[in-house]
Each structure stands twice: as structure tokens, then as C-alpha cells.
Motif scaffolding. Structure first.
Motif, PDB file in Angstrom:
ATOM      1  N   GLU A 164       3.079  -2.761  -7.969  1.00 27.45           N
ATOM      2  CA  GLU A 164       2.184  -1.967  -8.357  1.00 27.45           C
ATOM      3  C   GLU A 164       1.269  -1.182  -8.862  1.00 27.45           C
ATOM      4  O   GLU A 164       0.080  -1.667 -10.028  1.00 27.45           O
ATOM      5  N   ASP A 222      11.239  -8.193  -9.468  1.00 28.87           N
ATOM      6  CA  ASP A 222      10.353  -6.834 -10.052  1.00 28.87           C
ATOM      7  C   ASP A 222       9.502  -7.541 -11.086  1.00 28.87           C
ATOM      8  O   ASP A 222       9.874  -9.011 -10.886  1.00 28.87           O
ATOM      9  N   ASP A 223       7.320  -7.228 -11.460  1.00 31.01           N
ATOM     10  CA  ASP A 223       6.791  -7.531 -12.358  1.00 31.01           C
ATOM     11  C   ASP A 223       5.976  -8.631 -11.617  1.00 31.01           C
ATOM     12  O   ASP A 223       6.442 -10.660 -13.323  1.00 31.01           O
TER      13      ASP A 223
HETATM   14 CA    CA Z   1       7.497  -3.605 -12.268  1.00 29.58          CA
END
Ligand code: CA
Ligand code: C2E
Ligand code: CA
Ligand code: CA
Length: 278
Positions: free
Chosen positions: A235, A178-179
């Protein structure tokens, strides 16, 4: 136990400051929230950029507070992490998300994965592998339809991360980073991690077309992912121009308000059908 000690001290300290008092209040209402089942899961689709099909949904927790209304995760996850209550919350999230996904499949929706965010504390806990295995057994969800989202920071201790990721992966589940691009990037180790995809952080997606270097970073992350045979999800996609750029760069999946905000499970199957017929 360490945290409780600190709080006991704070309880009897005459010069306790507001923020400590607020924190204690928040901690005790969080405990009540766990007992009283006040958490809700919202789901946001991850869409195949070529076909438009829903490939996955990310489960995002909210706190349905009896008087304050719907509280976003950023307002209570930090204190939940500080107090260790996050483990109970995350396990509830894991079980509920798997149950919901199995239910959607049983209702006849085309199968997709459900992504669950892990906290660092859980990722450090060797019991996690058995916890995940038990939840899959109990809910009957096929492992390939569960995805766990970890962050770069969690993998800093590579001696823990490498075997942990391998053990989780060997259950047959999927793992996403993620991220990506915002944390400590161990590009050297990325190839040693058993993961399936990178999620491009929304801060880079936001910069697409702004003339800043966000555009370059997005291209670079897509290239890194594909060179390592990883899928890549962008995202925070909100605008058509962002989507168009991501299509040209051959990003695999997109997630963001452009397609749908996170929605409660009950509303999701309705909106799913809308999305599919668009
Ligand atoms: Ca994220
Ligand atoms: P995240 O994992 O990076 O989740 C993505 C966040 O971006 C979500 O915020 C989502 O609602 C929001 N978002 C989605 N599409 C868009 C868009 O197009 N534009 C913008 N500006 N934002 C978008 P949310 O739900 O408030 O969650 C915030 C963070 O809280 C998450 O960031 C995650 O780190 C954490 N979190 C959420 N649920 C859980 C959970 O069950 N367990 C743990 N440990 N953390 C969670
Ligand atoms: Ca996430
Ligand atoms: Ca985040």
C-alpha cells in the motif's frame, strides 16, 4: 443504548466540555448523513506488479457534507465507531461497492475484485455472514469478486476470528489482512486464518530506500506471505524506487498514488482505460 445514556447525561450536564458538545453535533449530523445519503465511495486500483493489470479496487468512503465539502474517513469513522453508526455506514459501503463492481462487469470491463474495509464491530457480529450473503444475492456479484479487509487487531480473539473467517471464506469471497505489521501480530495463528492476502502497511513502504529497517520489514512480510501461500499487496506506493524494490522482492500487487489516487466510481472506468493503455 449505553452510548445514548451517556449522551443524555451529557445533554443535561452543565459542565459539558466542548469536545463532548462537538461529538454530539457530529453524531447527529452523521445520523442525518445516513438518512440523506451523503456518503460517497472512491475506488483505488490494486495493480498486478508483473502485468500491470488491475486485479482489484479498494472502496474508500468519504462524506460529502452539504456545507463542509468532502470529509475524509479518518474525521468521522472514529465517532461512527464510538456511536455504533459504523455498522449502517459499512453496510451501505458493502452494498454500494458490490453493486458498482457488478455494473463495471456488465459494462464490459475485465472483471476484478472490490475490497471493502470492515470495522471491528461488524467483524464481531455473527450476522455478518448472512449480511454478506444477502448482498451478493441481491447484487448478483460473484463471490470471488468481493474481498473483505480486516485488521490484525480484529483477530485478537482467535476463538471468534477463526470460525468467522472460515464462514466468510466458505461463501467464496476473499479476505485480506490490512495494515499488516502495525497491529497485534498473531503470527502463530496466521496459518489458521482463512485469508488470501496480506497488505503491507504504507508506513513500511514509505521507508523503502530510506536506509531504515522498513526495507527489511517489507522483505520479511513478503517472505511470510509467500511461505503461507498468501498474496501480498503493498500500500501507499508513491515512487518509482519503491515500485522497483517491490518488483525485485516479488511483491504481487501494488496500490498507491504512483498509479492512481482513489477516484469516484464514475471517473474510474475512464481512468481504468487510461491505466490499461499505458
Ligand atoms: Ca491499509
Ligand atoms: P486504509 O484502509 O489503510 O486505506 C488506505 C488509505 O491510504 C486511504 O486513505 C487511501 O486514500 C490512502 N492512500 C492510498 N494511496 C496512498 C499513497 O500512495 N500515499 C498515501 N500517503 N496514502 C495513500 P483514506 O481513504 O483517507 O482512508 C483512511 C482509512 O479510513 C482507511 O485506511 C480505513 O481504515 C478507513 N476507511 C476508509 N473507508 C472505510 C469504510 O468504508 N469503512 C471503514 N470501517 N473504514 C474505512
Ligand atoms: Ca484498507
Ligand atoms: Ca488503516
Amino acid at each position: 443504548a449505553k452510548n445514548r445514556g451517556l449522551n443524555m447525561y451529557a445533554l443535561y450536564s452543565p459542565d459539558m466540555n466542548i469536545s463532548t458538545r462537538e461529538k454530539m453535533a457530529l453524531e447527529s449530523s452523521l445520523r442525518k448523513a445516513i438518512e440523506n445519503n451523503e456518503f460517497r465511495l472512491y475506488y483505488q486500483p490494486q495493480v498486478d506488479i508483473r502485468s500491470g493489470e488491475i486485479k482489484g479496487v479498494e472502496a474508500l468512503v468519504r462524506w460529502q457534507h452539504p456545507t463542509k465539502g468532502l470529509i475524509p474517513p479518518n474525521d468521522f469513522i472514529p465517532i461512527a465507531e464510538e456511536t455504533g453508526l459504523i455498522t449502517q455506514i459499512d453496510r451501505w459501503v458493502l452494498r454500494t461497492a458490490c453493486m458498482q463492481n457488478k455494473k463495471w462487469q456488465d459494462q464490459g470491463l475485465p472483471p476484478f475484485r472490490v475490497s471493502v474495509n470492515l470495522s471491528s464491530q461488524e467483524f464481531l457480529d455473527d450476522a455478518l455472514v448472512d449480511v454478506v450473503k444477502n448482498v451478493l444475492d441481491e447484487t448478483g456479484l460473484e463471490p470471488k469478486y468481493l474481498d473483505l479487509e480486516i485488521t490484525e487487531t480484529m483477530t485478537m480473539n482467535v476463538n471468534h476470528a477463526i470460525p468467522m473467517l472460515r464462514n466468510l471464506h466458505s461463501l467464496g469471497i476473499q479476505i485480506s489482512m490490512d495494515d499488516f505489521g502495525t497491529g497485534y501480530s498473531s503470527l502463530n495463528y496466521l496459518k489458521n486464518f482463512s485469508i488470501d492476502r496480506l497488505k503491507i502497511d504504507q508506513s513500511f513502504v514509505r521507508d523503502i530506500g530510506n536506509g531504515s529497517n522498513g526495507t527489511n520489514i517489507v522483505s520479511i512480510i513478503i517472505a511470510i506471505a509467500h511461505s503461507m501461500n498468501l498474496e501480498v499487496v503493498a500500500e501507499g506506493v508513491e515512487e518509482k524506487e519503491q515500485l522497483r524494490f517491490l518488483q525485485i522482492q516479488k511483491c504481487d500487487e501494488v496500490q498507491g498514488y504512483y498509479f492512481s489516487p482513489p477516484l469516484p466510481g464514475e471517473e474510474f472506468d475512464k481512468s481504468f482505460l487510461d491505466l490499461m493503455s499505458r
